[in-house]
Design a protein around this motif. Structure first.
Motif, PDB file in Angstrom:
ATOM      1  N   ALA A 296       0.851  -1.190   0.000  1.00  0.00           N
ATOM      2  CA  ALA A 296       0.000   0.000   0.000  1.00  0.00           C
ATOM      3  C   ALA A 296       0.882   1.234   0.000  1.00  0.00           C
ATOM      4  O   ALA A 296       2.002   1.222   0.520  1.00  0.00           O
ATOM      5  CB  ALA A 296      -0.903   0.005   1.232  1.00  0.00           C
ATOM      6  N   LEU A 297       0.371   2.289  -0.626  1.00  0.00           N
ATOM      7  CA  LEU A 297       1.035   3.594  -0.622  1.00  0.00           C
ATOM      8  C   LEU A 297       0.039   4.575  -0.034  1.00  0.00           C
ATOM      9  O   LEU A 297      -1.119   4.618  -0.460  1.00  0.00           O
ATOM     10  CB  LEU A 297       1.403   4.012  -2.056  1.00  0.00           C
ATOM     11  N   ILE A 298       0.500   5.334   0.960  1.00  0.00           N
ATOM     12  CA  ILE A 298      -0.411   6.270   1.616  1.00  0.00           C
ATOM     13  C   ILE A 298       0.167   7.673   1.520  1.00  0.00           C
ATOM     14  O   ILE A 298       1.329   7.913   1.865  1.00  0.00           O
ATOM     15  CB  ILE A 298      -0.654   5.858   3.085  1.00  0.00           C
ATOM     16  N   SER A 299      -0.654   8.583   1.015  1.00  0.00           N
ATOM     17  CA  SER A 299      -0.191   9.951   0.764  1.00  0.00           C
ATOM     18  C   SER A 299      -0.054  10.740   2.062  1.00  0.00           C
ATOM     19  O   SER A 299      -0.466  10.274   3.129  1.00  0.00           O
ATOM     20  CB  SER A 299      -1.173  10.665  -0.156  1.00  0.00           C
ATOM     21  N   ASP A 300       0.475  11.960   1.947  1.00  0.00           N
ATOM     22  CA  ASP A 300       0.668  12.820   3.125  1.00  0.00           C
ATOM     23  C   ASP A 300      -0.658  13.170   3.791  1.00  0.00           C
ATOM     24  O   ASP A 300      -0.696  13.479   4.974  1.00  0.00           O
ATOM     25  CB  ASP A 300       1.450  14.082   2.756  1.00  0.00           C
ATOM     26  N   SER A 301      -1.757  13.090   3.038  1.00  0.00           N
ATOM     27  CA  SER A 301      -3.046  13.402   3.665  1.00  0.00           C
ATOM     28  C   SER A 301      -3.786  12.136   4.107  1.00  0.00           C
ATOM     29  O   SER A 301      -4.963  12.185   4.465  1.00  0.00           O
ATOM     30  CB  SER A 301      -3.902  14.233   2.710  1.00  0.00           C
ATOM     31  N   GLY A 302      -3.086  11.002   4.068  1.00  0.00           N
ATOM     32  CA  GLY A 302      -3.661   9.775   4.597  1.00  0.00           C
ATOM     33  C   GLY A 302      -4.493   8.978   3.604  1.00  0.00           C
ATOM     34  O   GLY A 302      -5.168   8.025   3.982  1.00  0.00           O
ATOM     35  N   GLU A 303      -4.417   9.350   2.322  1.00  0.00           N
ATOM     36  CA  GLU A 303      -5.198   8.610   1.324  1.00  0.00           C
ATOM     37  C   GLU A 303      -4.362   7.528   0.668  1.00  0.00           C
ATOM     38  O   GLU A 303      -3.165   7.700   0.449  1.00  0.00           O
ATOM     39  CB  GLU A 303      -5.676   9.571   0.226  1.00  0.00           C
ATOM     40  N   ARG A 304      -5.032   6.422   0.318  1.00  0.00           N
ATOM     41  CA  ARG A 304      -4.344   5.362  -0.401  1.00  0.00           C
ATOM     42  C   ARG A 304      -4.167   5.777  -1.852  1.00  0.00           C
ATOM     43  O   ARG A 304      -5.115   6.219  -2.501  1.00  0.00           O
ATOM     44  CB  ARG A 304      -5.149   4.066  -0.340  1.00  0.00           C
ATOM     45  N   ILE A 305      -2.945   5.683  -2.348  1.00  0.00           N
ATOM     46  CA  ILE A 305      -2.689   6.033  -3.743  1.00  0.00           C
ATOM     47  C   ILE A 305      -2.030   4.836  -4.433  1.00  0.00           C
ATOM     48  O   ILE A 305      -1.560   3.906  -3.769  1.00  0.00           O
ATOM     49  CB  ILE A 305      -1.792   7.299  -3.856  1.00  0.00           C
ATOM     50  N   LYS A 306      -2.021   4.857  -5.773  1.00  0.00           N
ATOM     51  CA  LYS A 306      -1.487   3.709  -6.512  1.00  0.00           C
ATOM     52  C   LYS A 306      -0.057   3.937  -6.986  1.00  0.00           C
ATOM     53  O   LYS A 306       0.700   2.992  -7.193  1.00  0.00           O
ATOM     54  CB  LYS A 306      -2.381   3.418  -7.718  1.00  0.00           C
ATOM     55  N   THR A 307       0.294   5.212  -7.170  1.00  0.00           N
ATOM     56  CA  THR A 307       1.645   5.527  -7.638  1.00  0.00           C
ATOM     57  C   THR A 307       2.143   6.791  -6.939  1.00  0.00           C
ATOM     58  O   THR A 307       1.349   7.621  -6.512  1.00  0.00           O
ATOM     59  CB  THR A 307       1.673   5.797  -9.166  1.00  0.00           C
ATOM     60  N   ALA A 308       3.458   6.909  -6.852  1.00  0.00           N
ATOM     61  CA  ALA A 308       4.073   8.117  -6.286  1.00  0.00           C
ATOM     62  C   ALA A 308       5.275   8.485  -7.150  1.00  0.00           C
ATOM     63  O   ALA A 308       6.232   7.725  -7.264  1.00  0.00           O
ATOM     64  CB  ALA A 308       4.495   7.867  -4.842  1.00  0.00           C
ATOM     65  N   GLY A 309       5.186   9.645  -7.778  1.00  0.00           N
ATOM     66  CA  GLY A 309       6.248  10.092  -8.689  1.00  0.00           C
ATOM     67  C   GLY A 309       7.332  10.887  -7.971  1.00  0.00           C
ATOM     68  O   GLY A 309       7.324  10.997  -6.741  1.00  0.00           O
ATOM     69  N   PRO A 310       8.269  11.465  -8.739  1.00  0.00           N
ATOM     70  CA  PRO A 310       9.383  12.211  -8.165  1.00  0.00           C
ATOM     71  C   PRO A 310       8.930  13.329  -7.216  1.00  0.00           C
ATOM     72  O   PRO A 310       7.935  14.004  -7.483  1.00  0.00           O
ATOM     73  CB  PRO A 310      10.078  12.809  -9.394  1.00  0.00           C
ATOM     74  N   SER A 311       9.649  13.481  -6.123  1.00  0.00           N
ATOM     75  CA  SER A 311       9.420  14.506  -5.084  1.00  0.00           C
ATOM     76  C   SER A 311       8.174  14.250  -4.239  1.00  0.00           C
ATOM     77  O   SER A 311       7.775  15.105  -3.468  1.00  0.00           O
ATOM     78  CB  SER A 311       9.340  15.924  -5.679  1.00  0.00           C
ATOM     79  N   THR A 312       7.564  13.073  -4.377  1.00  0.00           N
ATOM     80  CA  THR A 312       6.382  12.765  -3.569  1.00  0.00           C
ATOM     81  C   THR A 312       6.785  12.036  -2.291  1.00  0.00           C
ATOM     82  O   THR A 312       7.475  11.022  -2.356  1.00  0.00           O
ATOM     83  CB  THR A 312       5.400  11.863  -4.352  1.00  0.00           C
ATOM     84  N   PRO A 313       6.342  12.540  -1.142  1.00  0.00           N
ATOM     85  CA  PRO A 313       6.552  11.792   0.092  1.00  0.00           C
ATOM     86  C   PRO A 313       5.401  10.802   0.246  1.00  0.00           C
ATOM     87  O   PRO A 313       4.242  11.163   0.022  1.00  0.00           O
ATOM     88  CB  PRO A 313       6.497  12.861   1.176  1.00  0.00           C
ATOM     89  N   VAL A 314       5.726   9.573   0.615  1.00  0.00           N
ATOM     90  CA  VAL A 314       4.669   8.566   0.684  1.00  0.00           C
ATOM     91  C   VAL A 314       5.002   7.515   1.737  1.00  0.00           C
ATOM     92  O   VAL A 314       6.166   7.182   1.953  1.00  0.00           O
ATOM     93  CB  VAL A 314       4.476   7.921  -0.715  1.00  0.00           C
ATOM     94  N   GLU A 315       3.965   7.036   2.409  1.00  0.00           N
ATOM     95  CA  GLU A 315       4.150   5.939   3.353  1.00  0.00           C
ATOM     96  C   GLU A 315       4.095   4.639   2.575  1.00  0.00           C
ATOM     97  O   GLU A 315       3.181   4.439   1.778  1.00  0.00           O
ATOM     98  CB  GLU A 315       3.036   5.942   4.397  1.00  0.00           C
ATOM     99  N   VAL A 316       5.073   3.782   2.830  1.00  0.00           N
ATOM    100  CA  VAL A 316       5.150   2.517   2.110  1.00  0.00           C
ATOM    101  C   VAL A 316       4.908   1.366   3.073  1.00  0.00           C
ATOM    102  O   VAL A 316       5.559   1.266   4.113  1.00  0.00           O
ATOM    103  CB  VAL A 316       6.533   2.356   1.442  1.00  0.00           C
ATOM    104  N   LEU A 317       3.958   0.498   2.718  1.00  0.00           N
ATOM    105  CA  LEU A 317       3.687  -0.709   3.493  1.00  0.00           C
ATOM    106  C   LEU A 317       4.080  -1.919   2.667  1.00  0.00           C
ATOM    107  O   LEU A 317       4.017  -1.880   1.436  1.00  0.00           O
ATOM    108  CB  LEU A 317       2.196  -0.801   3.839  1.00  0.00           C
ATOM    109  N   GLY A 318       4.501  -2.983   3.360  1.00  0.00           N
ATOM    110  CA  GLY A 318       4.883  -4.197   2.653  1.00  0.00           C
ATOM    111  C   GLY A 318       6.344  -4.541   2.846  1.00  0.00           C
ATOM    112  O   GLY A 318       6.920  -5.314   2.093  1.00  0.00           O
ATOM    113  N   LEU A 319       6.951  -3.928   3.866  1.00  0.00           N
ATOM    114  CA  LEU A 319       8.360  -4.209   4.158  1.00  0.00           C
ATOM    115  C   LEU A 319       8.498  -5.472   5.000  1.00  0.00           C
ATOM    116  O   LEU A 319       7.609  -5.798   5.769  1.00  0.00           O
ATOM    117  CB  LEU A 319       8.957  -3.050   4.946  1.00  0.00           C
TER     118      LEU A 319
END
Ligand code: GTP
Ligand code: MG
Length: 369
Positions: A296-319
């Motif tokens: 899962a990728l979670i944006s800075d505002s807490g939404e689930r997103i499918k992709t994160a491009g350059p300069s995007t901060p994102v929470e990454v799950l699945g480690l």
């Protein structure tokens, strides 16, 4: 003593039985796959295959991690990454909160709470990425790493205080990383505010602000009243334009871990700042001594997103484990590669620690002699 059938041994090692038979022949044992061998012989075989299977080198790791240089036509403009630095309590977090709250689209009021220590805001149609750095002394090393992911440093100095040890440290980091600085003279609303003192203090550290006829932009702000925030954002936009920042969104992602922790419900979670490429759901990656597959990728505002491009901060799950702040994330092609690199790095780090430990002991021995 125990014995094992050659076929069985090959299966357990996930090796071809013909290779095992060949190895045995080289050791002078003529056996077929249905014959048994004793435990000592089996151990020799395991050792031999073990050596062949897991050894990788630094060079192999570099090969797997895509080091391809992007050609100019693949590069697209990207948002600047702005790190806020300064002494404890000078108002870094307050300033970031104020910028974020001022920029949050109305109607999204409930989502104002900052989800991670990094976020993006829109300024005149352009995105800006902000990173907070904790002021505590224990985070010095992380802050120095912060300077490596950053394009612009905002140096926050409280107008009612002065240039303090961590202000000086931040200046040193920005200079060492060769990153342009913007000085935010904060808490201008305070009765004791003396912005001119901050400017003259900074001269002693070779930071000459525009008001002192230098080239470093300086802006008087108040995180509390919102005064000067627009000017600060304009200063950032101006600086960012000069830098002409670019990245290639159409390649395997790479980025840096800003923070990471083991979350009770979600497992290891890392906040990653994507620096090049696009990180996608399902991507397999290696990050420091850990690896994983993006669940899962979670944006800075807490939404689930499918992709994160350059300069995007994102929470990454699945480690599969918790990486460290400052670790680099690289997307690779296969799970086997990811696992192999992570294991190799973990082993290398362990060897290094052992070597360091031995050296210390030796030094102590010498000192005591
Ligand atoms: P650390 O993360 O601990 O290094 O601190 P910080 O630099 O993030 O400072 P923080 O934003 O936590 O602010 C410290 C204190 O200063 C808080 O009590 C804020 O309310 C106050 N403060 C921050 N900015 C302003 C300002 O512009 N005016 C006034 N009056 N108070 C401020
Ligand atoms: Mg703070």
């Amino acid at each position: 003593p125990d014995a094992i059938m050659v076929q069985e041994l090959a299966n357990r090692m996930a090796e071809r039985v013909s290779d095992v038979v060949k190895s045995l022949m080289q050791m002078g044992m003529m056996v077929t796959q249905n014959q048994t061998i004793d435990q000592d012989t089996a151990e020799l075989i395991v050792e031999e295959f073990g050596h062949k299977i897991v050894r990788v080198s630094d060079a192999d790791v570099e090969d797997v991690i895509d080091q391809v240089v992007d050609s100019p036509e693949d590069l697209k403009p990207r948002a600047p990454i702005i790190t806020v630095m300064g002494h404890v309590d000078h108002g870094k977090t307050s300033l970031l909160d104020a910028i974020r709250n001022a920029r949050v689209v109305s109607g999204e009021a409930g989502g104002i709470t900052q989800h991670i220590g990094a976020y993006q805001v829109e300024q005149n149609g352009d995105l800006l990425t902000f990173l907070d750095t904790p002021g505590h002394a224990a985070f010095t090393s992380m802050r120095s790493r912060g300077a490596q992911v950053t394009d612009i440093v905002i140096l926050v100095v409280a107008a009612d205080d002065a240039v303090m040890p961590q202000t000086i440290e931040a200046i040193a980091h920005a200079k060492a990383a060769n990153v342009p600085m913007i000085v935010a003279i904060n808490k201008i609303d305070r009765p004791a505010a003396d912005p001119q003192k901050v400017r003259t203090d900074l001269l002693q550290h070779e930071v000459i602000v525009e008001q002192m006829s230098g080239e470093v932009q300086d802006v008087e702000v108040s995180a509390t009243t919102g005064q000067g925030l627009d000017q600060l954002l304009e200063a950032i936009a101006l600086q960012s334009e000069i830098l002409e920042l670019k990245a290639n969104p159409n390649r395997a992602a790479s980025g840096a871990v800003i923070e990471a922790q083991l979350d009770v419900g979600r497992g290891p979670v890392a906040t990653v700042l994507v620096q090049n490429g696009t990180l996608k759901l399902g991507d397999i990656f290696v990050v420091g001594e850990q690896w994983g597959k993006v669940r899962a990728l979670i944006s800075d505002s807490g939404e689930r997103i499918k992709t994160a491009g350059p300069s995007t901060p994102v929470e990454v799950l699945g480690l599969n484990g918790t990486p460290e702040a400052g670790d680099v994330l690289n997307v690779v092609e296969t799970e086997a590669q990811a696992r192999e690199i992570a294991e190799y790095r973990a082993q290398a780090a362990k060897d290094k620690r052992a070597a360091l430990g031995a050296a210390t002991t030796l030094e102590q021995l010498m000192a005591n002699a």
